[in-house]
Design a protein around this motif. Structure first.
Motif, mmCIF file in Angstrom:
data_model
loop_
_atom_site.group_PDB
_atom_site.id
_atom_site.type_symbol
_atom_site.label_atom_id
_atom_site.label_comp_id
_atom_site.label_asym_id
_atom_site.label_seq_id
_atom_site.Cartn_x
_atom_site.Cartn_y
_atom_site.Cartn_z
ATOM 1 N N UNK A 302 33.843 -66.720 17.129
ATOM 2 C CA UNK A 302 33.093 -65.764 16.310
ATOM 3 C C UNK A 302 33.792 -64.407 16.224
ATOM 4 N N UNK A 303 35.082 -64.352 16.587
ATOM 5 C CA UNK A 303 35.803 -63.072 16.621
ATOM 6 C C UNK A 303 35.630 -62.259 15.348
ATOM 7 N N UNK A 304 35.900 -62.880 14.230
ATOM 8 C CA UNK A 304 35.889 -62.103 12.977
ATOM 9 C C UNK A 304 34.507 -61.537 12.697
ATOM 10 N N UNK A 305 33.506 -62.351 12.938
ATOM 11 C CA UNK A 305 32.139 -61.869 12.741
ATOM 12 C C UNK A 305 31.837 -60.735 13.713
ATOM 13 N N UNK A 306 32.188 -60.944 14.973
ATOM 14 C CA UNK A 306 31.818 -59.961 15.991
ATOM 15 C C UNK A 306 32.510 -58.623 15.750
ATOM 16 N N UNK A 307 33.778 -58.684 15.351
ATOM 17 C CA UNK A 307 34.505 -57.438 15.107
ATOM 18 C C UNK A 307 33.931 -56.726 13.881
ATOM 19 N N UNK A 308 33.682 -57.468 12.837
ATOM 20 C CA UNK A 308 33.166 -56.814 11.622
ATOM 21 C C UNK A 308 31.754 -56.275 11.826
ATOM 22 N N UNK A 309 30.946 -57.012 12.596
ATOM 23 C CA UNK A 309 29.606 -56.487 12.896
ATOM 24 C C UNK A 309 29.728 -55.160 13.654
ATOM 25 N N UNK A 310 30.638 -55.137 14.620
ATOM 26 C CA UNK A 310 30.777 -53.934 15.446
ATOM 27 C C UNK A 310 31.265 -52.748 14.625
ATOM 28 N N UNK A 311 32.277 -52.976 13.799
ATOM 29 C CA UNK A 311 32.846 -51.849 13.060
ATOM 30 C C UNK A 311 31.915 -51.446 11.914
ATOM 31 N N UNK A 312 31.262 -52.403 11.309
ATOM 32 C CA UNK A 312 30.281 -52.054 10.266
ATOM 33 C C UNK A 312 29.193 -51.178 10.867
ATOM 34 N N UNK A 313 28.691 -51.599 12.017
ATOM 35 C CA UNK A 313 27.605 -50.838 12.661
ATOM 36 C C UNK A 313 28.117 -49.491 13.157
ATOM 37 N N UNK A 314 29.281 -49.504 13.806
ATOM 38 C CA UNK A 314 29.826 -48.248 14.332
ATOM 39 C C UNK A 314 30.071 -47.252 13.219
ATOM 40 N N UNK A 315 30.687 -47.727 12.144
ATOM 41 C CA UNK A 315 31.042 -46.819 11.054
ATOM 42 C C UNK A 315 29.813 -46.280 10.340
ATOM 43 N N UNK A 316 28.751 -47.067 10.288
ATOM 44 C CA UNK A 316 27.579 -46.544 9.584
ATOM 45 C C UNK A 316 26.656 -45.769 10.526
ATOM 46 N N UNK A 317 26.586 -46.156 11.794
ATOM 47 C CA UNK A 317 25.594 -45.526 12.673
ATOM 48 C C UNK A 317 26.112 -44.294 13.419
ATOM 49 N N UNK A 318 27.362 -44.322 13.873
ATOM 50 C CA UNK A 318 27.803 -43.230 14.756
ATOM 51 C C UNK A 318 27.985 -41.898 14.007
ATOM 52 N N UNK A 319 28.536 -41.882 12.803
ATOM 53 C CA UNK A 319 28.504 -40.604 12.066
ATOM 54 C C UNK A 319 27.067 -40.105 11.892
ATOM 55 N N UNK A 320 26.149 -41.035 11.647
ATOM 56 C CA UNK A 320 24.746 -40.644 11.481
ATOM 57 C C UNK A 320 24.200 -40.028 12.770
ATOM 58 N N UNK A 321 24.600 -40.596 13.898
ATOM 59 C CA UNK A 321 24.212 -40.029 15.192
ATOM 60 C C UNK A 321 24.695 -38.578 15.281
ATOM 61 N N UNK A 322 25.920 -38.345 14.841
ATOM 62 C CA UNK A 322 26.469 -36.981 14.895
ATOM 63 C C UNK A 322 25.708 -36.043 13.959
ATOM 64 N N UNK A 323 25.447 -36.484 12.744
ATOM 65 C CA UNK A 323 24.743 -35.604 11.810
ATOM 66 C C UNK A 323 23.345 -35.283 12.333
ATOM 67 N N UNK A 324 22.707 -36.268 12.929
ATOM 68 C CA UNK A 324 21.378 -36.011 13.499
ATOM 69 C C UNK A 324 21.483 -35.024 14.656
ATOM 70 N N UNK A 325 22.561 -35.139 15.429
ATOM 71 C CA UNK A 325 22.779 -34.195 16.535
ATOM 72 C C UNK A 325 22.897 -32.774 16.000
ATOM 73 N N UNK A 326 23.587 -32.608 14.881
ATOM 74 C CA UNK A 326 23.688 -31.276 14.277
ATOM 75 C C UNK A 326 22.305 -30.760 13.910
ATOM 76 N N UNK A 327 21.501 -31.633 13.323
ATOM 77 C CA UNK A 327 20.150 -31.227 12.931
ATOM 78 C C UNK A 327 19.357 -30.766 14.159
ATOM 79 N N UNK A 328 19.517 -31.481 15.264
ATOM 80 C CA UNK A 328 18.776 -31.125 16.489
ATOM 81 C C UNK A 328 19.307 -29.832 17.104
ATOM 82 N N UNK A 329 20.565 -29.506 16.864
ATOM 83 C CA UNK A 329 21.143 -28.282 17.420
ATOM 84 C C UNK A 329 20.811 -27.048 16.586
ATOM 85 N N UNK A 330 20.393 -27.255 15.361
ATOM 86 C CA UNK A 330 20.120 -26.099 14.514
ATOM 87 C C UNK A 330 21.398 -25.330 14.208
#
Lengths: 370, 392
Positions: A302-330
């Motif tokens: 399942x390598x190809x699936x697992x890698x793409x799931x990870x990078x798809x999720x990382x690329x979409x979620x982690x920038x969002x985590x950062x932007x939300x962090x900015x919002x919380x910091x004011x």
């Protein structure tokens, strides 16, 4: 199922956290004069050779241990071509180079005396074989490479570069060469990069490379690139998980300290729900990224699936985590002076590297045979 | 790190799948409707068949009739059952009150109730929510006053799933109104046939009867039906929620819906006669949903992994429930988008696709993000317990 770290991985994690929390981090990331000294310490600890086999001078601790290290490397904004040498170049050489080349180069990577980066993509920024336009032409016992490579991270700093060049008419007739950075005909254009990590455009003008520096057989390079791309995507996701975890820690502390209306802002439900969303996203990406690295080690089907799931999720979620962090910091989180943007810059840059969220979703759709 | 099941677990999965094929009606697509007499009869049959195989309570210790199966095996079981939309996985008995009794129950309670649950012969329901005590459950008012060797219960419970089918209820009652709200609650076991218990159906927005309002009018409950110490019911009652909050059922349901959508995309052509599976936007969105389900699934497995080490981290259980319900909802939402004008056509219509069940499921699973602690409550718990943010 086992979500725990083994003894080696725990050891690597503790050592990495201890060292990087002191020697790396935001202050070091802002100070480029400290980079060389930092990198030599990293090499002394043998980190570039962490996953290289013992017979080639490495510590042979495995890719999951390297993953644990790279999580912390991402978390502490560390600089230096560790990702390029240890994650991209070394496994590629170990799997595809001939014995002689491995014995020559891998020990040098392991002890840090040589750093190696990779140059595959060109101005199109595409990971499709047909977009590799650089060519290598054989002349007796050597090759002459001509072309232009973009987005070469540490292209100016690395000692050697693995270059993908077209060696035949077929779409995947591509070969890989190990080229000295200071070889005649290699010129480097350093690019300003918002992530703070150095990137370059390399121009190769009839660069002569001896046949002994051809990695693997002629016209078989694309398979190696595909494999390297899996490593790159999986470990970028791993770094994003580490970075996301750190941003969550920083933001959690901040909202406990910062008071408005006489109470910590972290006592407000609106802020708590932001933090809860961040916590879920980080944990998801952690699991998916670690599993991707694990699948690479296991050679899981399942390598190809697992890698793409990870990078798809990382690329979409982690920038969002950062932007939300900015919002919380004011407002303070909007300043140059505050460190938060250092993380955000990396997260957003990494989201695009080794395939962005959409690209991996498309690859995943293919792998899932939708 | 190890991101796969053991070969023994995988072998079990194959056995379970075969069991489900053998025991579910041919072509069963579910989901079961508990108000439908045929479906309910199937549910009882399945429960007994699972009990015969020892699977109904396989996660229980052997002394109580279980197989001491690992939490990981148990979650695999729950996931497969959900995926097949198989009825009979008695969560109130096997996953909630059973484990509570093992931990807090008297010897008499254990020997009376546990064998009944293990054999699949008794149906339990859960009496927690009240008309004025939802997210603020600890403000519950249904009272139990001791009179001689009995408690006299008065009040009302609501949203009580399966109360109309249940033999017994485990309920939270107020036994001391003069102390802070969390400290005056007790847990009682109540026979649903007791005089003064009245069950009234509430039809949910999907059109089916799954939950009820239950009123208690001077209901006598023997004092030996108190679980744990008097006034310690909050702790006892909350201990079940980590089981209830594992999101694996939602992942199983969501995965099944996803698989049905892929089959639909391959079979159906949209505008211009093009297969949906050849539509780039559809492929991309389906892949994103796969990744979302996968992320939620890993969280549910993490919960089981913690349980395996004897830990019960409440924040991870909340994450798992949150992620599972949201992923399932997103799959159903996209399904309805793909079905378009056909989505609302109901079962029985000759033009209905997938027997109209996506619309019905979307209606029904609206409850997923409300029951067992709303999505917002889960976020509070993650913030409080996981990140130690201050409660005000």
């Amino acid at each position: 199922m086992d979500f725990g770290l083994n003894e080696t991985e725990e050891m690597v994690k503790a050592a990495a956290r201890e060292f990087l929390s002191q020697q790396a981090g935001p202050d070091a990331a802002r100070d480029s004069t400290s980079t060389a000294a930092f990198w030599s310490q990293v090499c002394e600890m043998g980190w570039p050779g962490l996953a290289i086999a013992e017979e080639y001078g490495g510590a042979e601790m495995g890719l999951t241990a390297l993953g644990v290290l790279m999580e912390q490397w991402g978390a502490f904004l560390a600089s230096g071509p560790l990702f390029e040498s240890a994650v991209l170049a070394a496994p590629l050489l170990e799997s595809h180079a001939d014995e002689k080349l491995k014995r020559e180069v891998l020990p040098q990577i392991a002890d840090g005396s040589t750093s190696v980066t990779v140059a595959v993509i060109e101005e199109s920024a595409s990971w499709r074989p047909e977009d590799v336009r650089a060519t290598a032409v054989r002349a007796d016992d050597s090759w002459a490479i001509t072309g232009k490579k973009h987005f070469v991270s540490y292209g100016n700093e690395a000692d050697m570069i693995i270059i993908a060049a077209r060696t035949g008419a077929g779409t995947e007739d591509i070969s890989l060469f190990l080229v000295d950075r200071d070889a005649e005909g290699v010129t480097c254009e350093q690019l300003g990069h918002a992530s703070g990590s150095p990137a370059a455009v390399l121009t190769l003008n009839e660069v002569t490379v001896p046949s002994s520096r051809l990695i693997g057989a002629e016209n078989t390079g694309w398979g190696a690139v595909e494999q390297m791309l899996l490593h790159g995507a999986a470990f970028r996701a791993v770094q994003m998980a580490g970075l996301g975890r750190r941003v969550l820690e920083i933001t959690t502390s901040y909202v406990k300290e910062r008071k408005q209306f006489g109470v910590p802002v972290g006592s407000f439900q609106a802020i708590q729900h932001h933090l809860a969303d961040m916590a879920v996203a980080v944990r998801e990406v952690e699991h998916m990224a670690r599993r991707a690295a694990w699948s690479l080690v296991e050679g899981s089907e399942t390598i190809r699936k697992d890698v793409s799931r990870a990078k798809q999720a990382g690329s979409s979620l982690i920038p969002q985590v950062c932007w939300t962090a900015h919002q919380c910091h004011g407002a303070i989180g909007f300043t140059e002076e505050h460190d938060l943007h250092l993380y955000t810059r990396r997260a957003v840059s990494w989201a695009a590297e080794f395939g962005d969220a959409s690209w991996h979703a498309d690859r995943l759709a293919d792998a899932l045979e939708i | 790190m190890r991101f796969k099941f053991t070969s023994e677990d995988e072998q079990f999965r194959q056995e379970l799948r075969k069991f489900l094929v053998d025991n579910l009606p041919q072509g069963w697509t579910g989901p079961p409707d508990e108000a439908d007499e045929n479906d309910w009869a199937l549910s009882l049959r399945m429960k007994r068949a699972l009990a015969e195989r020892g699977w109904l309570v396989m996660h229980w210790p052997r002394e109580y009739g279980g197989q001491a199966a690992s939490p990981m095996r148990n979650i695999l079981f729950a996931e497969e059952m959900a995926y097949h939309r198989a009825p009979g996985n008695d969560r109130f008995g096997t996953r909630m009150i059973g484990p509570v009794l093992m931990h807090y129950g008297t010897e008499a309670q254990k020997s009376k109730y546990l064998p009944e649950i293990a054999s699949g012969s008794v149906q339990w329901c859960q009496g927690y929510s009240e008309p004025d005590a939802g997210s603020d459950l600890a403000s519950l008012k249904t009272s139990a006053v001791r009179r001689g060797e009995k408690f006299i219960v008065n009040g009302a419970k609501i949203w009580t799933t399966l109360a109309h089918r249940a033999d017994m209820m485990f309920m939270l009652v107020r036994t001391n109104p003069n102390v802070p709200k969390h400290r005056g609650i007790s847990m009682l076991l109540v026979d649903m046939k007791s005089p003064g218990v009245e069950v009234r159906p509430i039809i949910n927005m999907s059109g089916s009867h799954s939950f009820n309002q239950v009123t208690f009018d001077d209901v006598e409950v023997p004092e030996e039906n108190l679980v744990g110490d008097l006034d310690n019911g909050w702790r006892v009652g909350m201990s079940v929620l980590n089981y209830e909050r594992s999101g694996v059922d939602y992942v199983g349901w969501g995965q099944r819906a996803w698989d049905e959508l892929v089959a639909l995309c391959r079979a159906e052509t949209g505008a211009g006669g093009r297969r949906l599976a050849d539509d780039h936007a559809v492929r991309r969105r389906m892949a994103e949903l796969d990744a979302e389900l996968d992320a939620a699934r890993l969280l549910t497995y993490e919960v089981a992994w913690h349980q395996q080490q004897g830990e019960a981290p409440a924040d991870v259980a909340s994450m798992s429930k949150l992620a599972g319900t949201v992923a399932n909802r997103n799959v159903l939402d996209y399904g309805l988008q793909l079905l378009g004008m056909y989505g609302p056509l109901e079962k029985g219509s000759p033009y209905a696709k997938l027997q109209g069940r996506f619309f019905k499921m979307r209606m029904f699973y609206t409850s997923g993000e409300i029951l067992a602690g709303t999505t917002e409550i889960q976020k509070n718990l993650i913030a409080w317990r996981g990140l130690q943010l201050p409660r005000v």
